[in-house]
Design a protein around this motif. Structure first.
Motif, PDB file in Angstrom:
ATOM      1  N   THR A   6       0.771  -1.223  -0.008  1.00  0.00           N
ATOM      2  CA  THR A   6      -0.141  -0.078  -0.229  1.00  0.00           C
ATOM      3  C   THR A   6       1.014   1.269  -0.030  1.00  0.00           C
ATOM      4  OG1 THR A   6       0.012   0.095   2.656  1.00  0.00           O
ATOM      5  CG2 THR A   6      -1.656  -1.184   1.188  1.00  0.00           C
ATOM      6  N   THR A   7       0.935   2.011  -1.126  1.00  0.00           N
ATOM      7  CA  THR A   7       1.849   3.030  -0.980  1.00  0.00           C
ATOM      8  C   THR A   7       1.206   4.363  -1.528  1.00  0.00           C
ATOM      9  OG1 THR A   7       2.020   3.053  -3.564  1.00  0.00           O
ATOM     10  CG2 THR A   7       3.352   1.456  -2.246  1.00  0.00           C
ATOM     11  N   ASP A  17       2.078   3.792   1.842  1.00  0.00           N
ATOM     12  CA  ASP A  17       0.803   4.469   2.838  1.00  0.00           C
ATOM     13  C   ASP A  17       0.723   3.487   4.097  1.00  0.00           C
ATOM     14  OD1 ASP A  17      -1.438   5.585   3.396  1.00  0.00           O
ATOM     15  OD2 ASP A  17      -1.988   6.122   1.263  1.00  0.00           O
ATOM     16  N   PHE A  20      -4.672   1.249   5.076  1.00  0.00           N
ATOM     17  CA  PHE A  20      -4.820   0.140   4.105  1.00  0.00           C
ATOM     18  C   PHE A  20      -6.099   0.584   3.442  1.00  0.00           C
ATOM     19  CE2 PHE A  20      -7.494  -3.525   3.136  1.00  0.00           C
ATOM     20  CZ  PHE A  20      -6.246  -4.370   2.218  1.00  0.00           C
ATOM     21  N   ALA A  23      -5.617   3.378   1.185  1.00  0.00           N
ATOM     22  CA  ALA A  23      -4.242   3.607   0.572  1.00  0.00           C
ATOM     23  C   ALA A  23      -4.163   4.564  -0.867  1.00  0.00           C
ATOM     24  CB  ALA A  23      -3.493   2.439   0.483  1.00  0.00           C
ATOM     25  N   LEU A  26      -1.975   0.818  -4.918  1.00  0.00           N
ATOM     26  CA  LEU A  26      -1.594  -0.603  -4.759  1.00  0.00           C
ATOM     27  C   LEU A  26      -0.706  -1.056  -5.567  1.00  0.00           C
ATOM     28  CD1 LEU A  26      -5.248  -1.747  -4.134  1.00  0.00           C
ATOM     29  CD2 LEU A  26      -3.767  -0.887  -2.338  1.00  0.00           C
ATOM     30  N   ASN A  41      -5.617   3.798  -6.545  1.00  0.00           N
ATOM     31  CA  ASN A  41      -6.593   3.596  -5.694  1.00  0.00           C
ATOM     32  C   ASN A  41      -7.448   4.763  -5.320  1.00  0.00           C
ATOM     33  OD1 ASN A  41      -8.465   1.400  -4.210  1.00  0.00           O
ATOM     34  ND2 ASN A  41      -7.153   2.025  -2.192  1.00  0.00           N
ATOM     35  N   THR A  55     -11.388  -2.334  -1.004  1.00  0.00           N
ATOM     36  CA  THR A  55      -9.657  -2.535  -1.337  1.00  0.00           C
ATOM     37  C   THR A  55      -9.281  -3.927  -1.327  1.00  0.00           C
ATOM     38  OG1 THR A  55      -9.269  -0.361  -0.632  1.00  0.00           O
ATOM     39  CG2 THR A  55      -7.368  -1.710  -0.696  1.00  0.00           C
ATOM     40  N   THR A  69       1.920  -3.522   4.538  1.00  0.00           N
ATOM     41  CA  THR A  69       1.078  -2.393   4.903  1.00  0.00           C
ATOM     42  C   THR A  69       1.705  -1.889   6.049  1.00  0.00           C
ATOM     43  OG1 THR A  69      -0.889  -1.245   4.673  1.00  0.00           O
ATOM     44  CG2 THR A  69      -0.783  -3.665   5.596  1.00  0.00           C
TER      45      THR A  69
END
Lengths: 112, 289
Positions: A6-7, A17, A20, A23, A26, A41, A55, A69
């Protein structure tokens, strides 16, 4: 193994990120093929409810085996991921993606 | 005539206003008081009377019928709340996210999501002297207040005549439960207090009422606890009537903490409540606020 992060961004140097369900991106890394893919996302922002399971479902469709995550999923998302048989590692919220992957490889991330 | 008592900030005196206004109005009018703060109803702490009726309240949640499902995925597309997720060969339902809208169930081509009833809370109807008092209480663990609020309003609609003045004690905040509790009201009284939090949340509540195109006025409670200039200027600039002010007094706190009404015990408090009553009755007759 397909590993999902998760970024906040779209590449190895992006920050993770910690959230969750909400986020931003992905990021999925296919270890065998050594390829990287990402999914934007950010449209989840519009959703007042159910961001977690939504998600989680996207992650299921992406075919991830492992999730890395920050804070970890909430109850509803956990239920989805448990059914999907995905392994989750948490505590990577303050790293970038590369560091998070290394931490996972070195088994220093906590299993959710 | 339907009046909702709302506030934005919690603890400004919605319940105090609701129960005391109901009691004062009941001296000359038929009144139904409904506590719609179903997550923590507390009007009942001040009103003691005989239980007339008790009803278990249910909502309906879809249940997946695996044997007839073709896994077409329509249900998860139609759910606005992500309460239904298709996971490969499985459909998962999240009851806490479900808003009981029936979309998944009715749009399922193979009727594989029948709606199953589930207990969400309890409604009580008490007769307290001249007041018909209805309150609902959401069960612990239930996350959706809106269905219970809607059904409680439905109960009142069904059981009482339109000649009665209806008072709705609304939940705090400005989110869905407050909207549900006040959207059917003819007039909203926003209770605030002269504190920075009270003023801040009053503005949010005003924006909400404007969005809903409601007629409303303001009552300042705990008058004297802080400077009310900001609230007065704001109301003046936005042409919002300040209906009355209720003083900040130790005696009020003492009575309140003993579960007693205040409108009939202190002269200045009674005067304030009479102002509110007259204002409300004037609006009921079609007068200007």
């Amino acid at each position: 193994m397909k590993i999902l992060f998760t970024t906040k961004g779209m590449d190895w140097n992006a920050m993770m990120d910690p959230r969750f369900g909400r986020a931003d991106f992905l990021l999925i890394y296919d270890e065998e093929k050594d390829v990287f893919k990402y999914l934007d996302n950010r449209d989840i922002e519009k959703e007042a409810h159910g961001a977690g399971p939504k998600t989680a479902q996207k992650i299921f469709d992406l075919g991830a085996d492992v999730i890395i995550t920050g804070n970890g999923p909430g109850g509803n998302a956990s239920a989805v991921l448990e059914k999907a048989g995905v392994e989750i590692f948490v505590g990577a919220g303050n790293m970038n993606v590369k560091e998070a992957y290394q931490a996972y490889e070195n088994k220093t991330l906590e299993k959710f | 005539m339907k009046i909702a008592i709302a506030s934005g900030k919690g603890g400004t005196g919605k319940t105090t206003l609701s129960v005391n206004l109901a009691a004062l109005l009941s001296e000359n009018h038929k009144v139904v008081l409904t506590d719609l703060d179903v997550e923590e109803p507390n009007s009942g702490l001040f009103l003691h009377g005989n239980l007339v009726q008790k009803e278990i309240m249910y909502k309906h949640i879809p249940e997946w019928e695996e044997s007839t499902c073709t896994l077409c995925g329509e249900c998860q597309k139609n759910c606005n709340f992500h309460a239904i997720i298709q996971l490969g060969q499985q459909i998962m339902v999240f009851p806490e996210l479900c808003h009981s809208c029936y979309a998944c169930s009715e749009l399922c081509p193979t009727f594989s999501l029948p709606m199953i009833r589930q207990r969400m809370g309890e409604l009580k109807y008490r007769k307290v002297k001249e007041i018909d008092f209805v309150e609902s209480h959401l069960d612990i663990g239930q996350e959706q207040a809106v269905p219970l609020i809607a059904q409680t309003l439905g109960y009142v609609e069904e059981h009482f005549g339109h000649d009665e003045i209806r008072i709705y004690d609304a939940p705090p905040g400005t989110s869905c439960p407050v909207i549900e509790a006040s959207k059917g009201a003819d007039y909203i009284i926003l209770v605030t207090e002269p504190t920075p939090f009270g003023f801040h949340d009053l503005k949010l509540a005003v924006e909400t009422m404007l969005e809903m195109q409601k007629k409303f006025g303001v009552v300042i409670n705990r008058h004297g606890i802080g400077d009310d200039k900001e609230i007065r200027d704001y109301c003046k600039n936005n042409k919002i009537p300040i209906i009355a002010t209720i003083p900040n007094k130790r005696e009020i706190a003492r009575l309140y903490s003993g579960g007693e009404l205040i409108y009939d015990k202190l002269e200045d408090v009674r005067a304030a409540f009479e102002k509110i009553r007259d204002h409300v009755l004037r609006i009921g007759k079609g007068g200007r606020s």
